[in-house]
Design a protein around this motif. Structure first.
Motif, PDB file in Angstrom:
ATOM      1  N   MET A   1      -2.993 -11.359   6.109  1.00 35.33           N
ATOM      2  CA  MET A   1      -2.795 -10.157   6.927  1.00 35.33           C
ATOM      3  C   MET A   1      -3.378  -8.936   6.213  1.00 35.33           C
ATOM      4  O   MET A   1      -3.541  -8.931   5.000  1.00 35.33           O
ATOM      5  CB  MET A   1      -1.301  -9.960   7.223  1.00 35.33           C
ATOM      6  CG  MET A   1      -0.717 -11.039   8.124  1.00 35.33           C
ATOM      7  SD  MET A   1       1.022 -10.753   8.504  1.00 35.33           S
ATOM      8  CE  MET A   1       0.942  -9.185   9.373  1.00 35.33           C
ATOM      9  N   VAL A   2      -3.636  -7.907   6.995  1.00 37.86           N
ATOM     10  CA  VAL A   2      -4.208  -6.670   6.453  1.00 37.86           C
ATOM     11  C   VAL A   2      -3.115  -5.693   6.059  1.00 37.86           C
ATOM     12  O   VAL A   2      -3.180  -5.074   4.988  1.00 37.86           O
ATOM     13  CB  VAL A   2      -5.161  -6.026   7.486  1.00 37.86           C
ATOM     14  CG1 VAL A   2      -5.664  -4.674   6.981  1.00 37.86           C
ATOM     15  CG2 VAL A   2      -6.327  -6.954   7.778  1.00 37.86           C
ATOM     16  N   ASN A   3      -2.095  -5.546   6.887  1.00 36.24           N
ATOM     17  CA  ASN A   3      -1.092  -4.505   6.675  1.00 36.24           C
ATOM     18  C   ASN A   3       0.114  -4.990   5.875  1.00 36.24           C
ATOM     19  O   ASN A   3       1.063  -4.235   5.672  1.00 36.24           O
ATOM     20  CB  ASN A   3      -0.613  -3.968   8.032  1.00 36.24           C
ATOM     21  CG  ASN A   3      -1.713  -3.200   8.742  1.00 36.24           C
ATOM     22  OD1 ASN A   3      -2.217  -2.215   8.232  1.00 36.24           O
ATOM     23  ND2 ASN A   3      -2.105  -3.661   9.925  1.00 36.24           N
ATOM     24  N   ALA A   4       0.120  -6.231   5.424  1.00 35.43           N
ATOM     25  CA  ALA A   4       1.174  -6.760   4.556  1.00 35.43           C
ATOM     26  C   ALA A   4       0.560  -7.873   3.719  1.00 35.43           C
ATOM     27  O   ALA A   4      -0.442  -8.482   4.120  1.00 35.43           O
ATOM     28  CB  ALA A   4       2.351  -7.282   5.389  1.00 35.43           C
ATOM     29  N   GLN A   5       1.184  -8.141   2.572  1.00 32.57           N
ATOM     30  CA  GLN A   5       0.657  -9.179   1.691  1.00 32.57           C
ATOM     31  C   GLN A   5       1.179 -10.542   2.121  1.00 32.57           C
ATOM     32  O   GLN A   5       1.672 -11.327   1.302  1.00 32.57           O
ATOM     33  CB  GLN A   5       1.042  -8.881   0.232  1.00 32.57           C
ATOM     34  CG  GLN A   5       0.375  -7.627  -0.331  1.00 32.57           C
ATOM     35  CD  GLN A   5       0.795  -7.368  -1.761  1.00 32.57           C
ATOM     36  OE1 GLN A   5       1.912  -7.674  -2.162  1.00 32.57           O
ATOM     37  NE2 GLN A   5      -0.104  -6.807  -2.536  1.00 32.57           N
ATOM     38  N   TRP A   6       1.069 -10.820   3.414  1.00 29.22           N
ATOM     39  CA  TRP A   6       1.505 -12.086   3.974  1.00 29.22           C
ATOM     40  C   TRP A   6       0.293 -12.828   4.509  1.00 29.22           C
ATOM     41  O   TRP A   6      -0.810 -12.288   4.561  1.00 29.22           O
ATOM     42  CB  TRP A   6       2.521 -11.881   5.095  1.00 29.22           C
ATOM     43  CG  TRP A   6       3.702 -11.025   4.718  1.00 29.22           C
ATOM     44  CD1 TRP A   6       4.177 -10.785   3.482  1.00 29.22           C
ATOM     45  CD2 TRP A   6       4.538 -10.263   5.621  1.00 29.22           C
ATOM     46  NE1 TRP A   6       5.256  -9.947   3.505  1.00 29.22           N
ATOM     47  CE2 TRP A   6       5.513  -9.604   4.828  1.00 29.22           C
ATOM     48  CE3 TRP A   6       4.575 -10.102   6.983  1.00 29.22           C
ATOM     49  CZ2 TRP A   6       6.478  -8.791   5.377  1.00 29.22           C
ATOM     50  CZ3 TRP A   6       5.545  -9.287   7.531  1.00 29.22           C
ATOM     51  CH2 TRP A   6       6.503  -8.641   6.733  1.00 29.22           C
TER      52      TRP A   6
ATOM     53  N   ASN B   1      -7.192 -12.774  -1.146  1.00 31.63           N
ATOM     54  CA  ASN B   1      -7.108 -12.092   0.171  1.00 31.63           C
ATOM     55  C   ASN B   1      -8.243 -12.575   1.077  1.00 31.63           C
ATOM     56  O   ASN B   1      -8.903 -11.780   1.733  1.00 31.63           O
ATOM     57  CB  ASN B   1      -7.152 -10.579   0.009  1.00 31.63           C
ATOM     58  CG  ASN B   1      -6.665  -9.862   1.263  1.00 31.63           C
ATOM     59  OD1 ASN B   1      -5.789 -10.370   1.965  1.00 31.63           O
ATOM     60  ND2 ASN B   1      -7.225  -8.708   1.554  1.00 31.63           N
ATOM     61  N   ALA B   2      -8.446 -13.914   1.101  1.00 33.31           N
ATOM     62  CA  ALA B   2      -9.564 -14.492   1.851  1.00 33.31           C
ATOM     63  C   ALA B   2      -9.037 -15.525   2.836  1.00 33.31           C
ATOM     64  O   ALA B   2      -7.969 -16.112   2.652  1.00 33.31           O
ATOM     65  CB  ALA B   2     -10.564 -15.140   0.905  1.00 33.31           C
TER      66      ALA B   2
END
Length: 742
Positions: A266-271, A237-238
């Motif tokens: 992204m913060v609000n989805a794992q994209w 997540n970097a």
């Protein structure tokens, strides 16, 4: 052999030429560094564009999630009316930004209740196998799915889903919305980010590495480019910028090329957003710049070499004369004048040399007077004072410095200060490495004293307040340092105790005072609660917070009495088991998922103890165990008679006590590493009070970690034990005070 020496003119020419070559090399190196900086700045710009784009995408996804959660909350209140639920969910399809292609609602088992517009699944269909239904029901949290081709016409679709909250907090269903990534606003945003060059492209990828939307047509639903670059960053997540591996046969048009890519999650989805372009295009401007630097530098070097060769021939003879004159001055001959030879700048240089000789002669005489005055001042100072030169060698050492350090002046003069004087700052770093006044940025005079520690010759550390001033010449260059040290041992101890006390007590007072203030203010508000149940609940919080304040004050008073050796106890023959049961029952109210086991036998011999104080010890030990025992863990209280005394132990299954924390475990204000890293509350007084009370009874207290009997592979746990004397047969015990301060 001197007739074979290189002529001075040629030597000057070669030296200057060598300097110019070196200067050209440094200039080229600077150009390379500037080019690298330009490339890095360009890469950072791409990363910034990617981050800005992701922030817009995050805002859109967050708004969709918030709208779904509002709909879920309203749907939860209309569980018995399908019509109301349908009206609520239809509102999602008429938002100002119609990203939503369809919406659906399931029950707690994952069966479809309603969908708009209707899709291939009929009401009652089991959707629990889909992650966008299964995950919100299992976790009670938002979920963004991977991209799939389940939309109308096989178009790419992603699903945003949120749980429908029940009254008990357990999800009773799922509300979801199918998002069409082909929406013009989303697609144009991705396409715009790729306009960073002819080869620029951008892709929004999901958690499985598939393309949700791409600036290149036809890439949706397929695997994203350069998975070897972004998969590691996505797992962490970097964000990052880097160069990819050469492209293989999957893209014949760009085979063998590498790309400079930026990835931002992204913060609000794992994209995440993948943005970049060809490395060759990325470095094109840098390569052109380096070529221009090389060309202009080479021409400048040739011109400079010609000028050097022409001027050195006219300078050689006067320079030789001035060299001989400077050698006489360096040897101490300040009486012989410098010959006036040469014209122009060389003649002016000769005159300047002679003027310098006269000024230097006067300065030497003035320096002798100043040195005598300075030595008298330093020798009479009450504070320890010593001086060092530009090489950090000690040049002066007054009598006060001898008394403070325990070293004689004869033993330290001429030695480097970091070898003769052991000074460290508050962090333990050598002062010569951190506070050196010879640093170019150091002020002319340091008026603020710094706290340091000096190690005497006998090994004893002494805290000192140190003031340093740089000794500078007329040009401002530091040529030495004056060090003034004042012994602040007593001041340091008083300050440490005051700060320690204030910090601990202030931290512990803040929480209960905040509760009292908040709930009291609530009750006093004009629109505050008026029903009896709410008022009683607020008053109970205030009472509980007041009890916490009272306990803190009692602990402080007890700690004060223990420190003053004035803690009174009233020992008498008592049964230990009832006291343990009372403490255990009091602790059960704060178990919070932990188990508490009392194995203390009611047939133990009587102990000579103060019942109130023994219960205080047990309360503190159980409170300590509750802080560190994991959820689901067991806290055990046991006791046995051993060698004329009763041994009481409280064991937990927590992380244990590190070896370095055991020595000061029962000291006041002690906070172990586990408490600090896990931010576990407390004043650090509980175990110190336990020690004072136990020792007042003539007992002992200690810790064992790991706790006996803990299996391998489990947390080591800790067991805190103390002893109480068995009551004498005559049943008499006397009032007494603690004999040693903690």
């Amino acid at each position: 052999m001197r007739r074979f020496d290189m002529p001075l003119g040629r030597k000057i020419g070669f030296l200057v030429a060598g300097g110019l070559v070196l200067l050209f090399a440094l200039f080229g190196l600077l150009g390379v560094r500037l080019a690298d900086d330009n490339a890095k700045r360009t890469a950072d710009e791409r990363l910034a564009v990617a981050r800005l784009t992701v922030s817009f995408l995050d805002i859109e996804i967050a708004e969709q999630f918030e709208q779904l959660e509002r709909a879920a909350a309203m749907a939860a209140g209309a569980t018995d009316d399908v019509g109301d639920q349908r009206h609520i969910l239809r509102d999602l399809l008429v938002s100002p930004e119609p990203f939503v292609a369809s919406v659906f609602l399931t029950d707690r088992s994952g069966r479809l209740i309603w969908a708009e517009p209707p899709d291939s699944s009929d009401p009652g269909a089991d959707l629990s196998a889909y992650a966008h239904v299964r995950e919100p029901l299992a976790t009670g949290a938002r979920y963004a799915s991977t991209v799939h081709g389940m939309g109308y016409g096989g178009h790419p679709t992603v699903v945003l889903a949120v749980p429908v909250p029940g009254y008990d907090g357990v999800p009773i269903g799922v509300v979801g919305a199918a998002i069409d990534p082909r929406h013009p606003a989303l697609h144009s945003l991705i396409a715009a980010t790729s306009q960073l060059g002819e080869t620029g492209h951008a892709e929004l990828v999901d958690q499985a590495g598939q393309v949700i939307v791409s600036s290149e047509p036809g890439r949706e639903l397929g695997p994203a480019e350069h998975p070897g670059f972004f998969r590691g960053l996505q797992a962490l997540n970097a964000s990052g910028v880097g160069v990819t591996e050469p492209i293989g046969d999957e893209d014949p048009a760009e085979r063998g090329q590498r790309h400079v890519m930026a990835f931002v999650p992204m913060v609000n989805a794992q994209w995440g957003l993948l943005l970049g372009g060809s490395e060759a295009e990325f470095l094109a401007s840098t390569n052109r710049w380096l070529g221009q630097i090389a060309l202009s530098g080479g021409l400048s070097l040739l011109v400079a070499l010609g000028l050097v060769w022409a001027t050195t021939r006219s300078v050689v003879r006067p320079v030789r004369v001035l060299t001989l004159a400077s050698a006489r001055i360096a040897a101490g001959d300040l009486a012989t004048p410098v010959p006036r030879i040469g014209e122009g700048e060389v003649g002016a240089l000769a005159e300047a040399f002679d003027e310098m000789r006269r000024d230097l002669s006067q300065a030497v005489e003035a320096l002798a007077v100043e040195k005598s005055r300075y030595q008298g001042i330093v020798s009479s100072m009450a504070d320890a004072t010593f001086t060092t030169d530009a090489r950090c060698r000690i040049t002066e050492f007054n009598p006060a410095a001898e008394a403070l350090t325990g070293r004689r002046a004869a033993d330290v003069l001429g030695r480097p200060c970091h070898q003769a004087i052991e000074l460290a700052d508050a962090r333990g770093s050598r002062v010569c490495q951190t506070n050196c006044a010879l640093h170019p940025t150091a002020p002319l005079v340091s008026l603020a004293a710094t706290k340091e520690v000096i190690k005497r010759r006998d090994g004893r550390p002494v805290p000192v307040a140190t003031t340093r001033s740089a000794i500078r010449d007329l040009s401002g260059t530091a040529i030495g340092v004056v060090h003034v040290l004042r012994d602040v041992s007593a001041d340091e101890e008083v300050s440490r105790l005051k700060d320690e006390f204030l910090a601990t007590v202030s931290h512990e007072l803040r929480t209960p005072l905040g509760f009292i203030k908040g709930y009291a203010t609530t009750l006093l508000l004009p629109d505050g609660p008026r029903d009896e149940e709410t008022t009683r609940r607020c008053l109970q919080v205030i009472v509980d917070a007041s009890d916490e304040l009272r306990d803190l004050v009692d602990n402080l008073l007890d700690m004060s009495r223990i420190g003053a050796r004035a803690l009174s106890i009233e020992p008498r023959p008592i049964r230990l088991a009832p006291i343990v049961r009372t403490a255990v029952e009091f602790a059960r109210m704060r178990l919070r998922g932990r188990r508490l086991r009392d194995t203390v036998s009611s047939h133990l011999p009587l102990v000579a103890a103060d019942a109130r104080r023994v219960q205080q010890v047990l309360n503190n030990l159980l409170e300590n165990a509750l802080k560190y025992a994991p959820e689901g863990g067991t806290i055990t209280v046991e006791a046995e008679a051993r060698d004329g005394e009763i041994v009481v132990c409280v064991a937990d299954q927590g992380p244990g006590i590190p070896v370095e924390d055991r020595e000061g475990l029962f000291e006041r204000f002690h906070r172990g590493k586990t408490a600090r890293t896990q931010q576990i509350g407390g004043t650090g007084l509980g175990l110190a009070i336990c020690k004072g009370i136990v020792e007042a009874h003539g007992g002992r207290i200690w810790c064992e970690s790991p706790a006996p009997g803990r299996p391998a592979g489990e947390p080591p746990g800790a067991m805190l034990c103390f002893t109480l004397p068995i009551a004498p047969p005559n049943g008499r015990a006397s009032r007494r005070k603690v004999r040693s301060a903690t």
